[in-house]
Design a protein around this motif. Structure first.
Motif, PDB file in Angstrom:
ATOM      1  N   LEU A 475       0.791  -1.069  -0.207  1.00 14.29           N
ATOM      2  CA  LEU A 475       0.003  -0.069   0.109  1.00 14.29           C
ATOM      3  C   LEU A 475       1.026   1.198  -0.094  1.00 14.29           C
ATOM      4  O   LEU A 475       1.950   1.253   0.631  1.00 14.29           O
ATOM      5  CB  LEU A 475      -0.695  -0.013   1.258  1.00 14.29           C
ATOM      6  CG  LEU A 475      -1.969  -1.171   1.230  1.00 14.29           C
ATOM      7  CD1 LEU A 475      -2.596  -1.341   2.780  1.00 14.29           C
ATOM      8  CD2 LEU A 475      -2.972  -0.893   0.201  1.00 14.29           C
ATOM      9  N   GLU A 476       0.308   2.244  -0.598  1.00 12.92           N
ATOM     10  CA  GLU A 476       0.910   3.560  -0.559  1.00 12.92           C
ATOM     11  C   GLU A 476       0.003   4.441   0.561  1.00 12.92           C
ATOM     12  O   GLU A 476      -1.090   4.144   0.577  1.00 12.92           O
ATOM     13  CB  GLU A 476       1.177   4.507  -1.809  1.00 12.92           C
ATOM     14  CG  GLU A 476       1.790   3.654  -2.940  1.00 12.92           C
ATOM     15  CD  GLU A 476       3.285   4.177  -2.622  1.00 12.92           C
ATOM     16  OE1 GLU A 476       3.715   4.542  -1.721  1.00 12.92           O
ATOM     17  OE2 GLU A 476       4.110   3.802  -3.598  1.00 12.92           O
ATOM     18  N   THR A 477       0.533   5.508   1.188  1.00 13.90           N
ATOM     19  CA  THR A 477      -0.092   6.259   2.230  1.00 13.90           C
ATOM     20  C   THR A 477      -0.353   7.319   1.707  1.00 13.90           C
ATOM     21  O   THR A 477       0.648   8.389   1.106  1.00 13.90           O
ATOM     22  CB  THR A 477       0.635   6.276   3.404  1.00 13.90           C
ATOM     23  OG1 THR A 477       1.155   4.925   4.121  1.00 13.90           O
ATOM     24  CG2 THR A 477       0.049   7.140   4.447  1.00 13.90           C
ATOM     25  N   LYS A 478      -1.621   7.992   1.619  1.00 18.14           N
ATOM     26  CA  LYS A 478      -2.021   9.439   1.121  1.00 18.14           C
ATOM     27  C   LYS A 478      -2.428   9.966   2.166  1.00 18.14           C
ATOM     28  O   LYS A 478      -3.491   9.656   2.893  1.00 18.14           O
ATOM     29  CB  LYS A 478      -2.906   9.069  -0.066  1.00 18.14           C
ATOM     30  CG  LYS A 478      -3.365  10.466  -0.786  1.00 18.14           C
ATOM     31  CD  LYS A 478      -4.266  10.417  -1.811  1.00 18.14           C
ATOM     32  CE  LYS A 478      -3.687   9.972  -3.076  1.00 18.14           C
ATOM     33  NZ  LYS A 478      -4.424   9.700  -4.359  1.00 18.14           N
ATOM     34  N   THR A 479      -2.149  11.482   2.498  1.00 16.88           N
ATOM     35  CA  THR A 479      -2.769  12.201   3.195  1.00 16.88           C
ATOM     36  C   THR A 479      -3.559  13.305   2.802  1.00 16.88           C
ATOM     37  O   THR A 479      -3.245  13.966   1.691  1.00 16.88           O
ATOM     38  CB  THR A 479      -1.719  12.820   4.154  1.00 16.88           C
ATOM     39  OG1 THR A 479      -0.874  12.101   4.939  1.00 16.88           O
ATOM     40  CG2 THR A 479      -2.350  13.940   4.872  1.00 16.88           C
ATOM     41  N   MET A 480      -4.934  13.309   3.038  1.00 13.33           N
ATOM     42  CA  MET A 480      -5.867  14.376   2.412  1.00 13.33           C
ATOM     43  C   MET A 480      -6.406  15.449   3.317  1.00 13.33           C
ATOM     44  O   MET A 480      -6.807  14.925   4.613  1.00 13.33           O
ATOM     45  CB  MET A 480      -7.134  13.678   1.708  1.00 13.33           C
ATOM     46  CG  MET A 480      -6.518  12.505   0.611  1.00 13.33           C
ATOM     47  SD  MET A 480      -7.833  11.544  -0.166  1.00 13.33           S
ATOM     48  CE  MET A 480      -8.303  13.154  -1.191  1.00 13.33           C
ATOM     49  N   LEU A 481      -6.451  16.472   3.207  1.00  9.43           N
ATOM     50  CA  LEU A 481      -6.657  17.838   3.986  1.00  9.43           C
ATOM     51  C   LEU A 481      -7.754  18.296   3.400  1.00  9.43           C
ATOM     52  O   LEU A 481      -7.601  19.047   2.407  1.00  9.43           O
ATOM     53  CB  LEU A 481      -5.409  18.627   4.118  1.00  9.43           C
ATOM     54  CG  LEU A 481      -4.125  17.915   4.925  1.00  9.43           C
ATOM     55  CD1 LEU A 481      -3.082  18.944   4.970  1.00  9.43           C
ATOM     56  CD2 LEU A 481      -4.469  17.326   6.093  1.00  9.43           C
ATOM     57  N   LEU A 482      -8.851  18.263   3.930  1.00  4.92           N
ATOM     58  CA  LEU A 482     -10.228  18.746   3.438  1.00  4.92           C
ATOM     59  C   LEU A 482     -11.069  19.632   4.159  1.00  4.92           C
ATOM     60  O   LEU A 482     -10.415  19.702   5.431  1.00  4.92           O
ATOM     61  CB  LEU A 482     -11.216  17.522   3.176  1.00  4.92           C
ATOM     62  CG  LEU A 482     -10.487  16.428   2.173  1.00  4.92           C
ATOM     63  CD1 LEU A 482     -11.438  15.332   2.132  1.00  4.92           C
ATOM     64  CD2 LEU A 482     -10.039  16.759   0.831  1.00  4.92           C
TER      65      LEU A 482
END
Length: 489
Positions: A475-482
């Motif tokens: 898995l790749e880790t993605k950070t999302m700031l919404l």
């Protein structure tokens, strides 16, 4: 051509893009029985162009197909169907292992049943694993961490435990949402054929699983393909270094589970006969061809000679014979080159240590790659037989002055895969285990549990397989700031 009791529909073909296809060449891989030295199977050999076709199929299935876009629960259900198809074929998997590398028929059901149980564990992650989680944030209303599949993965398995190792790699990759190219060892391709047929029967989408079996040159071409995002390799440190170099050159992800020279430390509270029984019989498991094998025993100097005598007695009681005999405890080495490797190390060991027992081909077995369980005593920890992975039924007994010296000797190695301490004191076991530089450690024997993380320190590898850590490696880790919470979560 396949061994008796192993039914493979298309051994002359490759499985690419959901279809059994003709290879680009007419070359074939021959599998020789280590029990009889006779050819028992032939399969198609993939060349460079076949490797590229498999990568292209996996790439299309990842970029355009449904697999990465299914939910974890949906992928888990399909993986469970795959596991159940494989469960039906466990008798064939067992026979294939015995025919190809001489694995004991008496041990095969335990080994292969356990591997299928691991697949079910991975498939069941669909009921619990969260691919998107919310985290606290001081900057935005909603901070999300998403886990996304790394992409096209190549799974390369060794010949000693091909079904368990390859199926685990494939299952973790598939559950993560990756598409996979299976590249089994040329010595043990039959399990991968069964896995491909089971994937077809389970209804996995085209291109999600692909199968190619080739030699070193074709395999090098495969891992060099720029459309491969991740390589998961189990095998020798030499081959792992090459794969690591190739992946580093294009910043591709890799997991490397490599060699070992694991030490068992014997404390004074552990009885000699009990230690000898464990050590003398452990070294015969899979003919010593286990990366996590306890192949060094570190003992207090004042107990060295008595333990050497006791281990020798245990080894001399081991029943050597053909793999399919129910009373066999030690079968053949997997192939001629492995037998020659063990013989060469015994020759080296004679020059610097005391050969207590074994050290030669098993008498009375004129065909096959049979070798006696072997004990060297008074071994210098700096010697080649103590530092290099022999991968056979050869145990080195090393004297130590005290506990700190024993720990120092255990760590005085380029490897760090496994370790053990023989003691009835659990506090001492924990204390010593925390000081030994190894990825795994057990009390009173070679303890392995593949539902938990498995891998090594130092030149024993990079990354972990097994447990939830085995999933994260795909898995790749993605950070999302919404600015708010999305409605689909």
């Amino acid at each position: 051509m396949t061994p008796q009791g192993v039914q493979i529909r298309h051994p002359d073909k490759l499985y690419i893009g959901g279809a059994w296809v003709e290879p680009a060449s007419d070359r074939r891989i021959e599998i020789t029985s280590p029990n009889s030295e006779e050819v028992v199977a032939t399969v198609a050999e993939a060349v460079a162009v076949d490797m590229d076709r498999a990568v292209a199929a996996a790439r299309a299935a990842f970029d355009q197909g449904p697999w990465p876009r299914l939910s974890g629960a949906e992928r888990g259900r399909l993986l469970m169907r795959w596991a159940l198809e494989l469960e039906k074929r466990e008798p064939e998997l067992c026979r294939a292992w015995t025919a190809q590398v001489g694995g004991l028929a008496s041990f095969a059901p335990i080994m292969h049943g356990g591997a299928t149980a691991t697949l079910k564990f991975i498939a069941a992650l669909g009921d619990s694993f969260e691919f998107v989680t919310r985290r606290p944030s001081s900057q935005v209303d909603t901070a999300l961490v998403a886990y996304e599949p790394v992409g096209v993965a190549v799974a390369i398995a060794p010949w000693n435990a091909p079904y368990g190792i390859l199926s685990s790699k494939v299952a973790y990759a598939l559950f993560a949402g990756c598409t996979v190219i299976m590249k089994p060892s040329p010595e043990t391709p039959l399990e991968a054929y069964i896995m491909a047929e089971a994937a077809e029967a389970a209804g996995l989408p085209a291109g999600v699983i692909n199968l190619v079996c080739g030699d070193r040159e074709a395999s090098d071409h495969l891992v060099s393909n720029p459309d491969v995002d991740k390589v998961s390799f189990t095998g020798s440190t030499i081959a792992g270094k090459r794969i690591g170099e190739v992946c580093a050159g294009r910043v591709a992800r890799c997991t490397l589970e490599l060699g070992g020279k694991s030490a068992a430390i014997i404390r004074d509270d552990f009885p000699t006969e009990a230690a000898a029984a464990i050590l003398g019989n452990t070294i015969t498991i899979m003919s010593g061809q286990v990366c996590a094998m306890l192949s060094r025993a570190i003992v207090p100097r004042h107990r060295h000679d008595e333990l050497a005598e006791a281990i020798a007695r245990a080894m001399q009681g081991v029943k050597i014979g053909h793999s399919d005999a129910p009373d066999t405890q030690l079968g053949p080495l997997a192939m001629k080159r492995q037998l020659e490797r063990v013989e060469s190390y015994v020759k080296i060991g004679r020059q610097s240590a005391d050969l207590v027992t074994g050290g030669q081909r098993a008498p009375g077995l004129n065909k096959g790659y049979f070798f006696e369980p072997t004990l060297f005593a008074n071994v210098d920890n700096a010697s080649r037989i103590a530092q290099e992975e022999i991968f056979g039924p050869v145990l080195c007994l090393i004297p130590a002055e005290d506990e700190d010296h024993a720990i120092h000797l255990a760590n005085e190695s380029q490897f760090g895969l496994n370790g053990s301490v023989f003691t009835h004191d659990v506090d001492a076991a924990y204390r010593i285990g925390r000081k030994v530089r190894a990825g795994g450690f057990g009390q009173n024997g070679m303890r392995l549990e593949f539902g938990l993380p498995f891998g090594g320190f130092k030149q024993s590898g990079i990354g972990r397989e097994g447990g939830i850590e085995g999933l994260h490696s795909f898995l790749e880790t993605k950070t999302m700031l919404l600015d708010g919470m999305p409605s689909q979560l």
